[in-house]
Design a protein around this motif. Structure first.
Motif, PDB file in Angstrom:
ATOM      1  N   GLN A  78       0.827  -1.204   0.000  1.00 12.52           N
ATOM      2  CA  GLN A  78       0.000   0.000   0.000  1.00 12.52           C
ATOM      3  C   GLN A  78       0.867   1.261   0.000  1.00 12.52           C
ATOM      4  O   GLN A  78       0.577   2.223  -0.721  1.00 12.52           O
ATOM      5  N   VAL A  79       1.937   1.248   0.794  1.00 12.51           N
ATOM      6  CA  VAL A  79       2.845   2.399   0.838  1.00 12.51           C
ATOM      7  C   VAL A  79       3.519   2.574  -0.518  1.00 12.51           C
ATOM      8  O   VAL A  79       3.624   3.696  -1.031  1.00 12.51           O
ATOM      9  N   GLU A  80       3.974   1.477  -1.132  1.00 14.85           N
ATOM     10  CA  GLU A  80       4.626   1.560  -2.436  1.00 14.85           C
ATOM     11  C   GLU A  80       3.686   2.146  -3.490  1.00 14.85           C
ATOM     12  O   GLU A  80       4.099   2.990  -4.291  1.00 14.85           O
ATOM     13  N   THR A  81       2.440   1.726  -3.467  1.00 15.51           N
ATOM     14  CA  THR A  81       1.462   2.236  -4.434  1.00 15.51           C
ATOM     15  C   THR A  81       1.220   3.733  -4.234  1.00 15.51           C
ATOM     16  O   THR A  81       1.194   4.496  -5.208  1.00 15.51           O
ATOM     17  N   LEU A  82       1.065   4.150  -2.983  1.00 14.89           N
ATOM     18  CA  LEU A  82       0.873   5.576  -2.698  1.00 14.89           C
ATOM     19  C   LEU A  82       2.104   6.391  -3.090  1.00 14.89           C
ATOM     20  O   LEU A  82       1.982   7.464  -3.687  1.00 14.89           O
ATOM     21  N   ALA A  83       3.280   5.857  -2.772  1.00 19.28           N
ATOM     22  CA  ALA A  83       4.523   6.560  -3.112  1.00 19.28           C
ATOM     23  C   ALA A  83       4.706   6.645  -4.625  1.00 19.28           C
ATOM     24  O   ALA A  83       5.154   7.672  -5.144  1.00 19.28           O
ATOM     25  N   GLY A  84       4.345   5.582  -5.335  1.00 23.79           N
ATOM     26  CA  GLY A  84       4.452   5.584  -6.793  1.00 23.79           C
ATOM     27  C   GLY A  84       3.561   6.641  -7.419  1.00 23.79           C
ATOM     28  O   GLY A  84       3.991   7.367  -8.325  1.00 23.79           O
ATOM     29  N   ALA A  85       2.339   6.728  -6.934  1.00 22.82           N
ATOM     30  CA  ALA A  85       1.412   7.735  -7.461  1.00 22.82           C
ATOM     31  C   ALA A  85       1.937   9.147  -7.200  1.00 22.82           C
ATOM     32  O   ALA A  85       1.884  10.015  -8.081  1.00 22.82           O
ATOM     33  N   LYS A  86       2.469   9.345  -6.008  1.00 24.86           N
ATOM     34  CA  LYS A  86       2.998  10.670  -5.661  1.00 24.86           C
ATOM     35  C   LYS A  86       4.243  10.991  -6.488  1.00 24.86           C
ATOM     36  O   LYS A  86       4.408  12.122  -6.953  1.00 24.86           O
ATOM     37  N   ALA A  87       5.116  10.004  -6.690  1.00 23.44           N
ATOM     38  CA  ALA A  87       6.343  10.230  -7.464  1.00 23.44           C
ATOM     39  C   ALA A  87       6.007  10.581  -8.908  1.00 23.44           C
ATOM     40  O   ALA A  87       6.614  11.481  -9.488  1.00 23.44           O
ATOM     41  N   ILE A  88       5.041   9.889  -9.478  1.00 22.86           N
ATOM     42  CA  ILE A  88       4.654  10.180 -10.860  1.00 22.86           C
ATOM     43  C   ILE A  88       4.017  11.562 -10.955  1.00 22.86           C
ATOM     44  O   ILE A  88       4.278  12.317 -11.883  1.00 22.86           O
ATOM     45  N   GLU A  89       3.214  11.902  -9.958  1.00 29.33           N
ATOM     46  CA  GLU A  89       2.592  13.232  -9.936  1.00 29.33           C
ATOM     47  C   GLU A  89       3.644  14.335  -9.869  1.00 29.33           C
ATOM     48  O   GLU A  89       3.522  15.360 -10.533  1.00 29.33           O
ATOM     49  N   LYS A  90       4.723  14.099  -9.104  1.00 30.27           N
ATOM     50  CA  LYS A  90       5.760  15.105  -8.916  1.00 30.27           C
ATOM     51  C   LYS A  90       6.810  15.112 -10.035  1.00 30.27           C
ATOM     52  O   LYS A  90       7.629  16.026 -10.096  1.00 30.27           O
ATOM     53  N   THR A  91       6.787  14.115 -10.891  1.00 31.13           N
ATOM     54  CA  THR A  91       7.782  14.034 -11.959  1.00 31.13           C
ATOM     55  C   THR A  91       7.663  15.232 -12.891  1.00 31.13           C
ATOM     56  O   THR A  91       6.566  15.614 -13.296  1.00 31.13           O
ATOM     57  N   GLN A  92       8.797  15.813 -13.234  1.00 31.62           N
ATOM     58  CA  GLN A  92       8.821  16.975 -14.110  1.00 31.62           C
ATOM     59  C   GLN A  92       8.407  16.602 -15.529  1.00 31.62           C
ATOM     60  O   GLN A  92       8.641  15.480 -15.978  1.00 31.62           O
ATOM     61  N   ALA A  93       7.816  17.552 -16.215  1.00 31.64           N
ATOM     62  CA  ALA A  93       7.474  17.356 -17.625  1.00 31.64           C
ATOM     63  C   ALA A  93       8.744  17.020 -18.410  1.00 31.64           C
ATOM     64  O   ALA A  93       9.796  17.597 -18.161  1.00 31.64           O
ATOM     65  N   GLY A  94       8.636  16.067 -19.311  1.00 29.27           N
ATOM     66  CA  GLY A  94       9.771  15.658 -20.118  1.00 29.27           C
ATOM     67  C   GLY A  94      10.555  14.495 -19.545  1.00 29.27           C
ATOM     68  O   GLY A  94      11.359  13.888 -20.235  1.00 29.27           O
ATOM     69  N   HIS A  95      10.337  14.175 -18.266  1.00 25.96           N
ATOM     70  CA  HIS A  95      11.007  13.039 -17.650  1.00 25.96           C
ATOM     71  C   HIS A  95      10.169  11.783 -17.888  1.00 25.96           C
ATOM     72  O   HIS A  95       8.970  11.853 -18.156  1.00 25.96           O
ATOM     73  N   MET A  96      10.805  10.628 -17.772  1.00 26.07           N
ATOM     74  CA  MET A  96      10.158   9.357 -18.081  1.00 26.07           C
ATOM     75  C   MET A  96       9.384   8.801 -16.890  1.00 26.07           C
ATOM     76  O   MET A  96       9.842   8.857 -15.748  1.00 26.07           O
ATOM     77  N   ILE A  97       8.194   8.269 -17.210  1.00 22.89           N
ATOM     78  CA  ILE A  97       7.372   7.566 -16.227  1.00 22.89           C
ATOM     79  C   ILE A  97       6.911   6.262 -16.856  1.00 22.89           C
ATOM     80  O   ILE A  97       6.766   6.163 -18.076  1.00 22.89           O
ATOM     81  N   LYS A  98       6.691   5.268 -16.016  1.00 23.96           N
ATOM     82  CA  LYS A  98       6.231   3.973 -16.505  1.00 23.96           C
ATOM     83  C   LYS A  98       4.828   3.741 -15.961  1.00 23.96           C
ATOM     84  O   LYS A  98       4.621   3.600 -14.761  1.00 23.96           O
ATOM     85  N   VAL A  99       3.871   3.721 -16.876  1.00 23.23           N
ATOM     86  CA  VAL A  99       2.473   3.527 -16.509  1.00 23.23           C
ATOM     87  C   VAL A  99       1.936   2.375 -17.345  1.00 23.23           C
ATOM     88  O   VAL A  99       2.130   2.342 -18.568  1.00 23.23           O
ATOM     89  N   ASP A 100       1.266   1.450 -16.690  1.00 23.69           N
ATOM     90  CA  ASP A 100       0.720   0.262 -17.373  1.00 23.69           C
ATOM     91  C   ASP A 100       1.796  -0.469 -18.165  1.00 23.69           C
ATOM     92  O   ASP A 100       1.560  -0.953 -19.282  1.00 23.69           O
ATOM     93  N   GLY A 101       3.002  -0.527 -17.611  1.00 21.77           N
ATOM     94  CA  GLY A 101       4.097  -1.264 -18.223  1.00 21.77           C
ATOM     95  C   GLY A 101       4.769  -0.588 -19.395  1.00 21.77           C
ATOM     96  O   GLY A 101       5.656  -1.160 -20.034  1.00 21.77           O
ATOM     97  N   GLN A 102       4.391   0.648 -19.694  1.00 27.79           N
ATOM     98  CA  GLN A 102       4.938   1.358 -20.854  1.00 27.79           C
ATOM     99  C   GLN A 102       5.649   2.645 -20.406  1.00 27.79           C
ATOM    100  O   GLN A 102       5.109   3.415 -19.625  1.00 27.79           O
ATOM    101  N   TRP A 103       6.849   2.858 -20.952  1.00 26.40           N
ATOM    102  CA  TRP A 103       7.574   4.102 -20.700  1.00 26.40           C
ATOM    103  C   TRP A 103       7.023   5.210 -21.600  1.00 26.40           C
ATOM    104  O   TRP A 103       6.752   4.963 -22.771  1.00 26.40           O
ATOM    105  N   ARG A 104       6.881   6.388 -21.025  1.00 26.85           N
ATOM    106  CA  ARG A 104       6.494   7.563 -21.800  1.00 26.85           C
ATOM    107  C   ARG A 104       6.996   8.813 -21.100  1.00 26.85           C
ATOM    108  O   ARG A 104       7.266   8.812 -19.898  1.00 26.85           O
ATOM    109  N   LYS A 105       7.103   9.877 -21.874  1.00 21.35           N
ATOM    110  CA  LYS A 105       7.490  11.155 -21.290  1.00 21.35           C
ATOM    111  C   LYS A 105       6.268  11.787 -20.665  1.00 21.35           C
ATOM    112  O   LYS A 105       5.184  11.730 -21.214  1.00 21.35           O
ATOM    113  N   LYS A 106       6.480  12.376 -19.517  1.00 16.05           N
ATOM    114  CA  LYS A 106       5.377  13.065 -18.851  1.00 16.05           C
ATOM    115  C   LYS A 106       5.168  14.406 -19.514  1.00 16.05           C
ATOM    116  O   LYS A 106       6.058  15.074 -19.919  1.00 16.05           O
TER     117      LYS A 106
END
Length: 106
Positions: A78-106
């Motif tokens: 549960q902590v990992e899931t919450l931390a993952g959501a927060k990390a992706i939310e805080k990721t800067q535009a242009g940096h890579m995020i992995k959502v649903d198993g796929q890498w993409r630029k935010k």
């Protein structure tokens, strides 16, 4: 005089090593490392320096997540899931995020 030469050589070597070391911000900006929904970093593209960096940071994150889970009375997952959501939310535009198993630029 000999000691001064060896000390200078050692200092120069250490500075060169530090200059080659990759920081997390640099790795993210270069698209080498990205955030995932699991709360941990992953390698987007191969880089030996980044592998060591990821291992170190993920180890520290896991220790923090375990402490938070214990303190809050919830599971590590549960902590990992919450931390993952927060990390992706805080990721800067242009940096890579992995959502649903796929890498993409935010």
């Amino acid at each position: 005089m000999k000691t001064f030469k060896w000390t200078s050589l050692l200092a120069a070597a250490l500075m060169a090593f530090n200059a080659l070391a990759l920081s997390l911000d640099e790795a993210k900006a270069q698209g080498i490392v990205g955030e995932t929904t699991s709360g941990y970093l992953e390698l987007v593209q191969g880089n030996k320096d980044a592998e060591a960096l990821i291992a170190d940071i993920n180890q520290k994150r896991k220790a923090k997540y375990e402490a938070l889970a214990k303190k809050s009375g919830i599971t590590l997952s549960q902590v990992e899931t919450l931390a993952g959501a927060k990390a992706i939310e805080k990721t800067q535009a242009g940096h890579m995020i992995k959502v649903d198993g796929q890498w993409r630029k935010k």
